[in-house]
Design a protein around this motif. Structure first.
Motif, PDB file in Angstrom:
ATOM      1  N   LEU A 165      28.433 -22.590  26.971  1.00 25.75           N
ATOM      2  CA  LEU A 165      28.329 -23.936  26.399  1.00 25.75           C
ATOM      3  C   LEU A 165      29.605 -24.225  25.622  1.00 25.75           C
ATOM      4  O   LEU A 165      30.134 -23.357  24.932  1.00 25.75           O
ATOM      5  N   LYS A 166      30.093 -25.458  25.707  1.00 27.41           N
ATOM      6  CA  LYS A 166      31.428 -25.737  25.163  1.00 27.41           C
ATOM      7  C   LYS A 166      31.486 -26.895  24.171  1.00 27.41           C
ATOM      8  O   LYS A 166      32.464 -27.037  23.446  1.00 27.41           O
ATOM      9  N   GLN A 167      30.472 -27.734  24.114  1.00 29.88           N
ATOM     10  CA  GLN A 167      30.556 -28.945  23.298  1.00 29.88           C
ATOM     11  C   GLN A 167      29.898 -28.800  21.933  1.00 29.88           C
ATOM     12  O   GLN A 167      29.641 -29.776  21.253  1.00 29.88           O
ATOM     13  N   THR A 168      29.630 -27.564  21.522  1.00 26.32           N
ATOM     14  CA  THR A 168      28.871 -27.346  20.294  1.00 26.32           C
ATOM     15  C   THR A 168      29.705 -27.688  19.063  1.00 26.32           C
ATOM     16  O   THR A 168      30.884 -27.362  18.986  1.00 26.32           O
ATOM     17  N   ALA A 169      29.043 -28.341  18.092  1.00 24.70           N
ATOM     18  CA  ALA A 169      29.679 -28.682  16.817  1.00 24.70           C
ATOM     19  C   ALA A 169      29.109 -27.771  15.730  1.00 24.70           C
ATOM     20  O   ALA A 169      27.895 -27.634  15.606  1.00 24.70           O
ATOM     21  N   PHE A 170      29.998 -27.152  14.957  1.00 22.22           N
ATOM     22  CA  PHE A 170      29.585 -26.247  13.886  1.00 22.22           C
ATOM     23  C   PHE A 170      29.956 -26.831  12.530  1.00 22.22           C
ATOM     24  O   PHE A 170      31.023 -27.430  12.381  1.00 22.22           O
ATOM     25  N   GLN A 171      29.073 -26.628  11.554  1.00 16.18           N
ATOM     26  CA  GLN A 171      29.418 -26.929  10.172  1.00 16.18           C
ATOM     27  C   GLN A 171      28.994 -25.742   9.309  1.00 16.18           C
ATOM     28  O   GLN A 171      27.804 -25.491   9.114  1.00 16.18           O
ATOM     29  N   THR A 172      29.995 -25.044   8.798  1.00 12.22           N
ATOM     30  CA  THR A 172      29.733 -23.874   7.963  1.00 12.22           C
ATOM     31  C   THR A 172      29.425 -24.314   6.536  1.00 12.22           C
ATOM     32  O   THR A 172      30.141 -25.147   5.963  1.00 12.22           O
ATOM     33  N   VAL A 173      28.354 -23.760   5.973  1.00 16.28           N
ATOM     34  CA  VAL A 173      27.977 -24.070   4.599  1.00 16.28           C
ATOM     35  C   VAL A 173      27.769 -22.758   3.843  1.00 16.28           C
ATOM     36  O   VAL A 173      27.633 -21.692   4.446  1.00 16.28           O
ATOM     37  N   LYS A 174      27.725 -22.843   2.540  1.00 18.54           N
ATOM     38  CA  LYS A 174      27.440 -21.680   1.702  1.00 18.54           C
ATOM     39  C   LYS A 174      26.537 -22.123   0.567  1.00 18.54           C
ATOM     40  O   LYS A 174      26.293 -23.324   0.378  1.00 18.54           O
ATOM     41  N   GLU A 175      26.039 -21.154  -0.197  1.00 14.05           N
ATOM     42  CA  GLU A 175      25.156 -21.492  -1.305  1.00 14.05           C
ATOM     43  C   GLU A 175      25.842 -22.457  -2.266  1.00 14.05           C
ATOM     44  O   GLU A 175      27.029 -22.333  -2.565  1.00 14.05           O
ATOM     45  N   GLY A 176      25.065 -23.444  -2.716  1.00 12.67           N
ATOM     46  CA  GLY A 176      25.597 -24.457  -3.618  1.00 12.67           C
ATOM     47  C   GLY A 176      26.105 -25.696  -2.916  1.00 12.67           C
ATOM     48  O   GLY A 176      26.292 -26.748  -3.556  1.00 12.67           O
ATOM     49  N   ASP A 177      26.361 -25.606  -1.606  1.00 12.74           N
ATOM     50  CA  ASP A 177      26.842 -26.775  -0.867  1.00 12.74           C
ATOM     51  C   ASP A 177      25.740 -27.813  -0.718  1.00 12.74           C
ATOM     52  O   ASP A 177      24.553 -27.475  -0.614  1.00 12.74           O
ATOM     53  N   ARG A 178      26.161 -29.064  -0.693  1.00 14.20           N
ATOM     54  CA  ARG A 178      25.220 -30.171  -0.479  1.00 14.20           C
ATOM     55  C   ARG A 178      25.842 -31.125   0.531  1.00 14.20           C
ATOM     56  O   ARG A 178      26.930 -31.669   0.303  1.00 14.20           O
ATOM     57  N   VAL A 179      25.179 -31.300   1.659  1.00 11.15           N
ATOM     58  CA  VAL A 179      25.693 -32.138   2.742  1.00 11.15           C
ATOM     59  C   VAL A 179      24.566 -33.029   3.242  1.00 11.15           C
ATOM     60  O   VAL A 179      23.381 -32.747   3.032  1.00 11.15           O
ATOM     61  N   SER A 180      24.932 -34.109   3.913  1.00 15.03           N
ATOM     62  CA  SER A 180      23.944 -35.053   4.442  1.00 15.03           C
ATOM     63  C   SER A 180      24.108 -35.215   5.945  1.00 15.03           C
ATOM     64  O   SER A 180      25.239 -35.240   6.458  1.00 15.03           O
ATOM     65  N   PHE A 181      22.979 -35.332   6.623  1.00 11.94           N
ATOM     66  CA  PHE A 181      22.939 -35.665   8.042  1.00 11.94           C
ATOM     67  C   PHE A 181      21.931 -36.784   8.198  1.00 11.94           C
ATOM     68  O   PHE A 181      20.713 -36.554   8.055  1.00 11.94           O
ATOM     69  N   GLY A 182      22.402 -37.988   8.471  1.00  7.96           N
ATOM     70  CA  GLY A 182      21.510 -39.139   8.529  1.00  7.96           C
ATOM     71  C   GLY A 182      20.760 -39.275   7.215  1.00  7.96           C
ATOM     72  O   GLY A 182      21.358 -39.184   6.127  1.00  7.96           O
ATOM     73  N   PRO A 183      19.432 -39.441   7.271  1.00  6.99           N
ATOM     74  CA  PRO A 183      18.664 -39.617   6.031  1.00  6.99           C
ATOM     75  C   PRO A 183      18.301 -38.316   5.329  1.00  6.99           C
ATOM     76  O   PRO A 183      17.590 -38.333   4.321  1.00  6.99           O
ATOM     77  N   PHE A 184      18.823 -37.188   5.835  1.00 11.05           N
ATOM     78  CA  PHE A 184      18.473 -35.884   5.276  1.00 11.05           C
ATOM     79  C   PHE A 184      19.611 -35.374   4.385  1.00 11.05           C
ATOM     80  O   PHE A 184      20.739 -35.153   4.866  1.00 11.05           O
ATOM     81  N   ASP A 185      19.332 -35.230   3.109  1.00 11.06           N
ATOM     82  CA  ASP A 185      20.291 -34.694   2.147  1.00 11.06           C
ATOM     83  C   ASP A 185      19.947 -33.219   1.934  1.00 11.06           C
ATOM     84  O   ASP A 185      18.869 -32.887   1.427  1.00 11.06           O
ATOM     85  N   LEU A 186      20.851 -32.304   2.318  1.00  9.25           N
ATOM     86  CA  LEU A 186      20.569 -30.873   2.342  1.00  9.25           C
ATOM     87  C   LEU A 186      21.342 -30.151   1.247  1.00  9.25           C
ATOM     88  O   LEU A 186      22.538 -30.384   1.070  1.00  9.25           O
TER      89      LEU A 186
END
Length: 561
Positions: free
Chosen positions: A124-145
Motif C-alpha cells: 500500500l502506498k497512499q497511507t498518511a501518517f501523523q506521529t503524536v506523543k503524550e501531551g499532544d492535542r490534534v483535531s480531525f474534523g469534529p474530533f479534538d484528540l
C-alpha cells in the motif's frame, strides 16, 4: 456470527449533538480491537486489530473485525487512531486500508513504525501518517484528540481523550500502572486527574485483568528471576516471548551480557520488530552481544541464547518447529533450557502446553509462568482500576477489551467507586452518549471475517463447520447408479471412507438398505437426483450413527444411466 441480542434492533438515527460508539471488535473477546465513534456525520476509529484463530478455526490465518457497518461510509472516516503496536490493535490496519488507502493513521513513533512494516508487505502506498506523543492535542474534523502516556507491555502506548460537542470520551487503550517501569515512562495519572476535573462523560477502560485482585507485578521483578535461570543453565538457553515485547527482550539481552552469552533472534517478526525498536532507540543492544542465528550454533552451548517467537504455541512459529525438531538449523538437545516469557492468551492453552510437552520430551528444562516469575501482565489489575475510577470520576463507564466475565468485573469495580451508569456492550452493540447519558440504542450485524491464505471473508462459519467435521469425524462417499428407464438402482452403492479405521467389509450390511431406500423413493415419484442423494445421505447417516456412534461428512453421488 453476530452476538445474540434478539431484543435489539437497528439503532435509530443519532440525535443531533449526540455521540455514537460502535464496537466492531474487542468486546466479549481478547483481540480484534476496533471501535468507531460517530459525531455530526463524521467517523473516528480507534484501533484496528486481529484475533488469532484457535482450534475451532481450522485453516484460518487471521480473524478481522467486520468492516461491513462502515463500508459504505469510509469517506466519512477522519482518522484511525492506534493506541499501541500490539497485533490485536494494529494487525487489521492493512486490510482496512485496502478499502480506503488514504485514511490518516495517528499514533506514537514506535506504533506507526510497526504498522508501516505491515503496510509495506501489503504494498500500500497512499497511507498518511501523523506521529503524536503524550501531551499532544490534534483535531480531525469534529474530533479534538489529546494523548496521554500509559504504561503497557510495549513502549510508546497512549490513551486518547476524544472531545466533541457531546462531551469527552477517555479511552485508556491497554494499560497498567507500573510505578517503576523499565523505561521510566509511567501512566500519567496527573493527566487522568486533570481530564477528570474537566469532566469525563464516557470512560472506556481495559477490562483484561479486572478479576485479578491488587496490583499487577512490576516488570523489574522479572530481572532477578531471569538472572537465576541463566545462572542455573549450563547449556543453551532459548527464550520465547512476544515479538513486540521490547522490554522483555532488553532484559534478556542485559542478562546475557552479564553471563557472558551471545544472543541471536529467531523468527521473522522478532527480527523485524527488534530491528525497528533498535533503530528508533527503544531497544539498546550492548556491543558485541548479537550474532546471526547460524553463527551462534558454532559457539559452545553454554554461551548461546536464542530469542524466538512462538510463546503462544503457534504451529508454524520458530519455537513450535524447534519442539517438533523441524527447524532448519536449531536442534534441541537434552539439558537445554527453554523459557516461555509470556502469559497465556485465552484459547491458546492447549497449543502452548502441546509445545511445552514437545520440548520436555527431548529433555529440555522448560521454565514458564506456571513455575517461575518469567512474565507479568501488561494490564491493570482491580486495584489499579479502582485507583483510576477514583481519579477520573467518570459520569458513564463502558468496559472494553476483554471477555464477558472481565467486562462485568470491571463494571462492578466502577460501581463500587460510585459510578451510577455502567453500560455493557458486545461487538456490534451500539451505545449513544446524548445529554451526558450513555445507553444502548440498538445493534448492527457484525461477525468474524476470516483470512484464509489469499481469501478474505470468503470462508464462512458453515465451511469451518465442514472442516471441523472432516477433521474430527472423517467422511464417507457413496456412489449409486440409477437406470432412468427401468426406474431402479442398476449399480452400486460403492462406498469409500476416510478418517476412521473402517474396512470395506464394514459397509456390506448397509449396501442393500441403501438400494432399497433409493428404489422405494423412485417408486414414490422422487426421480430428482438431489432428492435421491438426500435419501442416500439419510440412510447411511442413520446407520453410521447407530452402529459406530459417528457423524461423518457424507458425500452422496447419484448418477443417471
Amino acid at each position: 456470527m453476530s452476538h445474540p441480542h434478539p431484543e435489539l434492533g437497528p439503532p435509530a438515527e443519532l440525535p443531533k449533538g449526540g455521540l455514537r460508539v460502535i464496537p466492531l471488535g474487542g468486546l466479549g473477546e481478547v483481540g480484534r480491537n476496533m471501535t468507531v465513534f460517530e459525531y455530526d456525520g463524521r467517523l473516528l476509529i480507534v484501533d484496528c486489530g486481529v484475533l488469532f484463530p484457535d482450534e475451532h478455526h481450522p485453516g484460518v490465518d487471521l480473524i478481522l473485525p467486520d468492516f461491513a457497518p462502515i463500508r459504505d461510509r469510509l469517506d466519512a472516516v477522519e482518522a484511525l487512531v492506534l493506541t499501541h503496536g500490539h497485533e490485536d490493535h494494529i494487525g487489521a490496519t492493512p486490510y482496512l486500508l485496502r478499502e480506503r488507502e488514504d485514511i490518516p493513521l495517528v499514533g506514537s513513533e514506535l506504533t506507526l513504525a510497526l504498522v508501516n512494516s505491515k503496510i509495506r508487505e501489503h504494498r500500500l502506498k497512499q497511507t498518511a501518517f501523523q506521529t503524536v506523543k503524550e501531551g499532544d492535542r490534534v483535531s480531525f474534523g469534529p474530533f479534538d484528540l489529546e494523548f496521554v502516556a500509559v504504561n503497557h507491555s510495549i513502549p510508546d502506548a497512549l490513551a486518547v481523550a476524544i472531545r466533541t460537542g457531546a462531551g469527552m470520551v477517555l479511552h485508556t487503550g491497554d494499560f497498567k500502572m507500573d510505578q517503576l517501569p523499565l523505561d521510566g515512562r509511567i501512566t500519567d495519572l496527573r493527566a487522568f486527574a486533570r481530564l477528570g476535573e474537566e469532566g469525563v462523560d464516557l470512560f472506556l477502560t481495559d477490562s483484561t485483568n479486572a478479576e485479578v485482585p491488587g496490583f499487577t507485578t512490576q516488570e523489574k521483578k522479572i530481572t532477578p528471576v531471569l538472572d537465576q535461570v541463566f545462572r542455573d543453565a549450563d547449556q543453551r538457553i532459548i527464550v520465547a516471548c512476544f515479538a513486540s515485547h521490547v522490554h522483555r527482550v532488553q532484559q534478556i539481552l542485559d542478562t546475557a551480557v552479564a553471563h557472558g552469552r551471545k544472543v541471536a533472534f529467531v523468527g521473522r517478526s522478532m527480527v523485524r520488530n527488534m530491528g525497528i525498536a533498535r533503530d528508533l532507540g527503544y531497544l539498546t543492544i550492548p556491543p558485541g552481544v548479537m550474532v546471526e542465528a547460524k553463527e551462534l550454533a558454532e559457539l559452545p552451548p553454554e554461551r548461546q541464547v536464542l530469542i524466538s517467537t512462538g510463546s503462544q504455541g503457534e504451529p508454524m512459529s520458530a519455537l513450535a518447529r524447534i519442539a517438533n525438531r523441524t527447524h532448519n538449523f536449531v536442534h534441541l538437545e537434552a539439558g537445554d533450557t527453554v523459557v516461555l516469557a509470556s502469559s497465556l492468551i485465552p484459547g491458546n492453552e492447549n497449543a502452548v502446553y502441546r509445545v511445552i510437552n514437545g520440548l520436555a520430551r527431548w529433555g529440555a528444562h522448560v521454565v514458564h509462568k506456571g513455575n517461575a516469575l518469567v512474565h507479568v501482565s501488561g494490564h491493570a489489575s482491580a486495584g489499579e482500576l479502582l485507583y483510576c475510577y477514583n481519579i477520573v470520576r467518570p459520569r458513564n463507564v463502558l468496559p472494553v477489551h476483554g471477555e464477558i466475565r472481565h467486562m462485568l468485573a470491571n463494571g462492578a469495580l466502577a460501581k463500587e467507586t460510585g459510578v451510577d451508569n455502567v453500560v455493557y456492550a458486545e461487538d456490534g452493540v451500539v451505545v449513544d452518549l446524548v445529554d451526558g447519558v450513555a445507553k444502548v440504542v440498538g445493534k448492527v450485524d457484525v461477525g468474524y471475517v476470516f483470512v484464509d491464505g489469499q481469501s478474505i471473508g470468503d470462508v464462512t462459519e458453515a465451511e469451518l463447520k465442514d472442516r471441523r467435521i472432516l477433521g474430527e469425524e472423517g467422511f464417507i462417499s457413496v456412489i449409486v447408479v440409477v437406470d432412468s428407464v427401468a426406474g431402479k438402482v442398476s449399480a452400486g452403492p460403492e462406498i469409500h471412507a476416510r478418517g476412521h479405521a473402517w474396512a470395506h467389509s464394514d459397509f456390506e450390511g448397509i449396501k442393500q438398505p441403501i438400494v432399497d431406500a433409493v428404489n422405494r423413493s423412485i417408486e414414490e415419484g422422487n426421480t430428482d437426483t438431489y432428492q435421491l442423494q438426500q435419501t442416500v445421505r439419510r440412510t447411511i447417516g442413520r446407520w453410521v450413527s447407530n452402529t459406530h456412534r459417528r457423524r461423518p461428512m457424507i458425500i452422496p453421488v447419484v448418477v443417471e444411466a
